[in-house]
Design a protein around this motif. Sequence first.
Motif, short mmCIF file in Angstrom:
data_model
loop_
_atom_site.label_atom_id
_atom_site.label_comp_id
_atom_site.label_asym_id
_atom_site.label_seq_id
_atom_site.Cartn_x
_atom_site.Cartn_y
_atom_site.Cartn_z
N LEU A 1 0.81 -1.21 0.00
CA LEU A 1 0.00 0.00 0.00
C LEU A 1 0.85 1.27 0.00
O LEU A 1 0.39 2.32 -0.44
N ASN A 2 2.08 1.16 0.46
CA ASN A 2 2.98 2.33 0.42
C ASN A 2 3.36 2.71 -1.00
O ASN A 2 3.88 3.80 -1.24
N GLU A 3 3.06 1.82 -1.96
CA GLU A 3 3.35 2.11 -3.37
C GLU A 3 2.12 2.64 -4.10
O GLU A 3 2.19 2.90 -5.31
N LEU A 4 1.02 2.82 -3.38
CA LEU A 4 -0.20 3.36 -4.00
C LEU A 4 -0.03 4.88 -4.10
O LEU A 4 -0.10 5.59 -3.09
N ARG A 5 0.19 5.38 -5.29
CA ARG A 5 0.55 6.78 -5.49
C ARG A 5 -0.62 7.70 -5.79
O ARG A 5 -0.47 8.92 -5.78
N VAL A 6 -1.78 7.13 -6.05
CA VAL A 6 -2.93 7.96 -6.39
C VAL A 6 -3.50 8.58 -5.12
O VAL A 6 -3.46 8.00 -4.04
N LYS A 7 -4.01 9.80 -5.25
CA LYS A 7 -4.65 10.48 -4.12
C LYS A 7 -5.88 9.68 -3.71
O LYS A 7 -6.74 9.38 -4.54
N THR A 8 -5.99 9.38 -2.41
CA THR A 8 -6.99 8.43 -1.94
C THR A 8 -7.83 9.01 -0.81
O THR A 8 -7.31 9.69 0.08
N LEU A 9 -9.11 8.70 -0.85
CA LEU A 9 -10.05 9.05 0.22
C LEU A 9 -10.61 7.75 0.79
O LEU A 9 -11.09 6.89 0.05
N ALA B 1 -8.50 -0.14 7.77
CA ALA B 1 -8.23 1.31 7.73
C ALA B 1 -6.82 1.60 8.28
O ALA B 1 -6.09 2.43 7.73
N ASP B 2 -6.45 0.93 9.34
CA ASP B 2 -5.10 1.13 9.90
C ASP B 2 -4.02 0.76 8.90
O ASP B 2 -2.99 1.44 8.79
N LEU B 3 -4.25 -0.31 8.14
CA LEU B 3 -3.27 -0.73 7.14
C LEU B 3 -3.16 0.31 6.03
O LEU B 3 -2.07 0.54 5.48
N PHE B 4 -4.26 0.97 5.70
CA PHE B 4 -4.24 1.97 4.63
C PHE B 4 -3.51 3.25 5.03
O PHE B 4 -3.27 4.12 4.19
N LYS B 5 -3.16 3.38 6.30
CA LYS B 5 -2.38 4.56 6.71
C LYS B 5 -1.00 4.58 6.06
O LYS B 5 -0.31 5.61 6.09
N PRO C 1 0.72 6.96 0.87
CA PRO C 1 1.36 8.27 1.03
C PRO C 1 0.40 9.46 1.02
O PRO C 1 0.57 10.41 1.79
N ASP C 2 -0.61 9.43 0.13
CA ASP C 2 -1.51 10.58 -0.01
C ASP C 2 -2.94 10.11 0.23
O ASP C 2 -3.67 9.78 -0.69
N ILE C 3 -3.32 10.08 1.51
CA ILE C 3 -4.65 9.57 1.87
C ILE C 3 -5.27 10.45 2.95
O ILE C 3 -4.57 11.00 3.80
N ARG C 4 -6.58 10.60 2.86
CA ARG C 4 -7.33 11.25 3.93
C ARG C 4 -8.45 10.33 4.35
O ARG C 4 -8.95 9.53 3.55
N PHE C 5 -8.84 10.44 5.62
CA PHE C 5 -9.88 9.58 6.17
C PHE C 5 -11.08 10.43 6.56
O PHE C 5 -10.93 11.54 7.07
N ALA C 6 -12.26 9.90 6.30
CA ALA C 6 -13.51 10.56 6.67
C ALA C 6 -14.40 9.55 7.39
O ALA C 6 -14.64 8.45 6.88
N HIS C 7 -14.85 9.93 8.58
CA HIS C 7 -15.73 9.06 9.37
C HIS C 7 -17.16 9.58 9.31
O HIS C 7 -17.39 10.79 9.45
#
Length: 255
Positions: free
Chosen positions: A190-198, A213-217, A220-226
């Motif tokens: 997942l650290n190689e996922l370069r696309v901007k992610t929500l 969700a913890d693994l997706f941290k 590199p370029d991710i934001r989380f919404a609860h």
Amino acid sequence: MDLHYVVQGNGEPIVFLDSGGADLRDWEFIAPSLAKSYRCIAYDGRGAGQSPSPIEFGDYVEDLKNLLDFLDIDNTVLVGHSIGGRIATDFALTYPQRVSKLVLIGPGLTGYQFSPELVQRFEEIQSVAPNVEKMAQLSLELPSYQVVMTSPQRDRMVEMTKHNTLRGLEWQHLWKNLQVWGELPAIPPLNELRVKTLFIIGTQDSEDCFRIADLFKQVPDIRFAHIEGADHMPTLTHSLEVSSIIREFLGESKL
């Protein structure tokens, strides 16, 4: 292209990948809102909704690539829910040049080992096959569906689950003897996922989804919404909030 799909709106494309046990009806409250500004494509995965059952185990990533090729879409936003999020993630890692942004809603993850409690429930569901009513009942008794099952969308959820449980039995012979809980593939890098992610998740979703969700941290370029008070089906119960969060992520502030 033999997959069933529906296109709404014009503009930058968004392709929607639905949850397991669901079909493109997963997006019936989301896609029309976003179609005011985007070209929204929702499709039924192979063996679900109105798409044909697979003859052999297929590659859902390649199914998505073939759909994009058929529709002449070189680059798109992907919005994936649950298993659809798993497929969207795998696609973005395999074909990063074809994904502009990635939106994941309570996604699955290739290689993730589910908790023993959830594995046991899956096995209980399979043990009552081909009783569709009982299979659907056991599926929807999972804690991660408590909100949707007490909402105005309850009947819609029940009907969709029954329909796709029945569809799954059409190709049961393909997975009947598969060692589902055997050796899993590796979790993708997942650290190689370069696309901007929500990453969107309901506060009442399962512990497994929060572990994912913890693994997706690592991305590199991710934001989380609860989404407060939502379970695993915010697409049905909190569609306005989901649409607004996606729209903001894609660069628009107004509905």
